[in-house]
Design an enzyme around this catalytic site. Structure first.
Site, mmCIF file in Angstrom:
data_model
loop_
_atom_site.group_PDB
_atom_site.id
_atom_site.type_symbol
_atom_site.label_atom_id
_atom_site.label_comp_id
_atom_site.label_asym_id
_atom_site.label_seq_id
_atom_site.Cartn_x
_atom_site.Cartn_y
_atom_site.Cartn_z
ATOM 1 C CE LYS A 72 -64.419 1.819 11.716
ATOM 2 N NZ LYS A 72 -63.998 2.917 11.003
ATOM 3 C CG MET A 105 -58.233 -2.832 -3.325
ATOM 4 S SD MET A 105 -58.429 -4.569 -2.677
ATOM 5 C CE MET A 105 -60.147 -5.032 -4.008
ATOM 6 C CG ASP A 118 -68.630 -2.789 2.369
ATOM 7 O OD1 ASP A 118 -68.270 -3.724 3.160
ATOM 8 O OD2 ASP A 118 -67.762 -2.267 1.662
HETATM 9 N N1 SAH Z 1 -66.655 -2.212 -4.636
HETATM 10 C C1 SAH Z 1 -65.725 -0.828 -4.793
HETATM 11 C C2 SAH Z 1 -64.480 -1.238 -4.870
HETATM 12 C C3 SAH Z 1 -64.160 -1.837 -3.249
HETATM 13 S S1 SAH Z 1 -62.884 -2.557 -3.507
HETATM 14 C C4 SAH Z 1 -65.985 -0.244 -6.026
HETATM 15 O O1 SAH Z 1 -66.577 -0.519 -6.925
HETATM 16 O O2 SAH Z 1 -65.937 0.742 -5.830
HETATM 17 C C5 SAH Z 1 -61.960 -0.918 -2.619
HETATM 18 C C6 SAH Z 1 -61.250 0.026 -3.408
HETATM 19 O O3 SAH Z 1 -61.991 0.501 -4.292
HETATM 20 C C7 SAH Z 1 -60.326 0.907 -2.494
HETATM 21 O O4 SAH Z 1 -58.824 0.462 -2.213
HETATM 22 C C8 SAH Z 1 -59.445 1.728 -3.604
HETATM 23 O O5 SAH Z 1 -59.079 1.009 -4.249
HETATM 24 C C9 SAH Z 1 -61.792 1.936 -4.265
HETATM 25 N N2 SAH Z 1 -62.424 2.582 -3.899
HETATM 26 C C10 SAH Z 1 -63.630 3.057 -3.748
HETATM 27 N N3 SAH Z 1 -64.823 3.991 -3.318
HETATM 28 C C11 SAH Z 1 -62.996 4.403 -3.957
HETATM 29 C C12 SAH Z 1 -63.103 6.145 -4.069
HETATM 30 N N4 SAH Z 1 -63.975 7.106 -3.390
HETATM 31 N N5 SAH Z 1 -62.178 6.679 -4.741
HETATM 32 C C13 SAH Z 1 -60.908 5.968 -4.923
HETATM 33 N N6 SAH Z 1 -60.704 4.416 -5.376
HETATM 34 C C14 SAH Z 1 -61.701 4.302 -4.391
#
Ligand code: SAH
Length: 464
Positions: free
Chosen positions: A271, A384, A249
């Site tokens: 992307k 998100m 990702d």
């Molecule tokens: N699988 C991921 C989530 C993917 S969805 C997990 O478990 O964290 C993508 C969302 O995850 C982003 O829009 C944000 O809301 C959150 N996210 C992922 N990494 C982040 C980080 N380092 N800091 C804050 N939010 C994060």
């Protein structure tokens, strides 16, 4: 990186060194490990240099270096330990277009000589760009202790066997053969019977690997954690080390991708150029295609692969294609964000459950059980949620949530550019507009940073 490390072929090439004292001796000891033709220019050389000259390990000229001496040289060392002498050598070298190192003078040098761990043909070069020689020495000592003195012998045997090993198809099967050799078979055979036994063992190992049935392709769905490489699980790290193909990702930072094998194919499925995300069907197809080709595929997702990461769809595609698969969990953004603000996600007497929500789903802003969420003491980790802030605010307040309910936005949790925004339900969309977080951000609804929580609780205590 100001200095790019390379290994220079010096067989038969001239290396010119001006100087005859301690600095010259230190460099010469390293240079004499190579097959270069070494020429030393010193009016008054140390006895060791005279002895080396007598043993024909170098050529000694008892005079100062001249411009003509530099013609065709590969490298030059200014090691007179005297600023004027060294400046002269450096100027002569530059004029002749020969790369020069001025001992102990980083700025005047065009190249640096690293600290070396020598297990010829395996050589480890350590450089700190002059910033921390003590650190380089410590790393060298650590590696010297860690790398078996037999490593060179093992590598030399391997070198002579490369042609024979080509009978195994390039890629995973050949790598498995070499890992088995370096990890177990090689050291065991060398210990037991020396180089002759090791050669026989190498033949036997190759025969066994040629007979073995090829391993089928396999897909690992692993979490890369929130961004800090230290928050990667050991299992994910090992998977990175073994994967032939890594589909990742855009949330996975370069520092983590750097841990992949150098030969691995890295595919950014987050992307396409600067365009939109790759469609899910194409990601599924890539997983299946590489898996069916026999590759060990690593599907690396930010955070935990089972949290808002379309894991089921990818597993279905892989399983339908008859490929084996496995999930390696990771630290999800909510855990990292809570850690950053010094709070627990659950607390006795406050919230017996944690809600994990998305601000968005395929249909747009996601509908939730707003009534339950509006209950005091509720804690939710909203993924998100940046763009959905105003929507969330409206829905929650309409269902009776207090506008004083703390909401903390953590952007880039666990990364060097992490930002924490302590807000409240009432101020959330305004605060977000001011702060404009551009990185991934998670909203912790019902939680304030620990220090702010202490401050906020003061007036309430006074009232009661
Ligand atoms: N699988 C991921 C989530 C993917 S969805 C997990 O478990 O964290 C993508 C969302 O995850 C982003 O829009 C944000 O809301 C959150 N996210 C992922 N990494 C982040 C980080 N380092 N800091 C804050 N939010 C994060």
């Amino acid at each position: 990186m100001r200095h790019f490390p390379i290994f220079l072929a010096l067989q038969g090439r001239r290396v010119v060194l001006s100087g005859g004292g301690g600095a010259a001796l230190a460099k010469l000891r390293l240079l004499m490990k190579t097959e270069a033709r070494i020429e030393v220019f010193a009016a008054d050389p140390a006895p060791e240099i005279e002895a080396w000259a007598a043993a024909r390990r170098l050529t000694l000229h008892r005079r100062a270096l001249q411009a003509a001496d530099l013609q065709g040289a590969a490298l030059a060392y200014a090691a007179d330990e005297d600023a004027r002498g060294d400046a002269r050598t450096a100027a002569l070298a530059r004029t002749a277009g020969v790369l020069v190192n001025v001992v102990d003078d980083l700025d005047a040098s065009q190249f640096l000589t690293p600290a070396i761990v020598d297990r010829d043909p395996v050589t480890v070069a350590i450089g700190t760009e002059g910033a921390a020689p003590v650190l380089a020495r410590a790393i060298k000592a650590d590696l010297e202790a860690r790398l078996s003195p037999r490593l060179g012998a093992l590598a030399r045997l391997a070198q002579g066997f490369r042609g024979r090993a080509a009978a195994l198809p390039q890629g995973r099967r050949r790598r498995a053969f070499w890992s088995a050799w370096f990890d177990r078979a090689g050291p065991q055979a060398l210990d037991a019977g020396g180089p002759a036994a090791a050669e026989t063992a190498l033949e036997a190992l190759l025969a066994a690997h040629l007979d073995a049935a090829p391993q089928p392709g396999h897909v690992i769905f692993a979490g890369a954690g929130p961004g800090d490489p230290d928050l990667l699980t050991l299992k994910a790290r090992k998977a990175l080390d073994r994967a032939d193909v890594v589909l990742h990702d855009r949330l996975v930072p370069p520092a983590i991708l750097d841990l992949a094998r150098r030969e691995a194919t890295l595919i950014d499925v987050g992307k396409q150029g600067f365009g939109p995300a790759l469609p899910q069907a194409e990601i599924n197809a890539l997983l299946v295609r590489h898996g069916q080709a026999g590759a060990q595929v690593l599907r690396l997702k930010g955070g935990d692969p089972a949290v808002f990461a379309r894991l089921d769809e990818e597993i279905d595609a892989v399983a339908e294609a008859g490929l084996g698969w496995e999930i390696v969990p990771g630290i999800t953004a909510a855990s990292a964000a809570a850690a950053s603000i010094g709070q627990a996600l659950t607390r006795r007497g406050r919230n017996a459950g944690l809600r994990v929500l998305t601000g968005h789903d395929m249909a747009g802003f996601a509908e939730q059980d707003w009534h339950a969420l509006a209950t005091p003491g509720t804690v939710a980790a909203i993924y998100m949620g940046k763009r959905a802030a105003r929507f969330l605010q409206g829905r929650l307040m309409m269902h009776g949530a207090s506008e004083a309910t703390p909401v903390t936005v953590v952007e880039n949790a666990s990364r060097p550019d992490e930002r924490v925004l302590a807000s409240s339900l009432g101020r959330l969309s305004r605060d977000l507009e001011d702060a404009r977080p551009e990185g991934p951000a998670i909203l912790l609804y019902g939680l304030a940073p620990r220090a702010a929580a202490a401050v906020l609780s003061l007036p309430r205590q006074e009232v009661s």
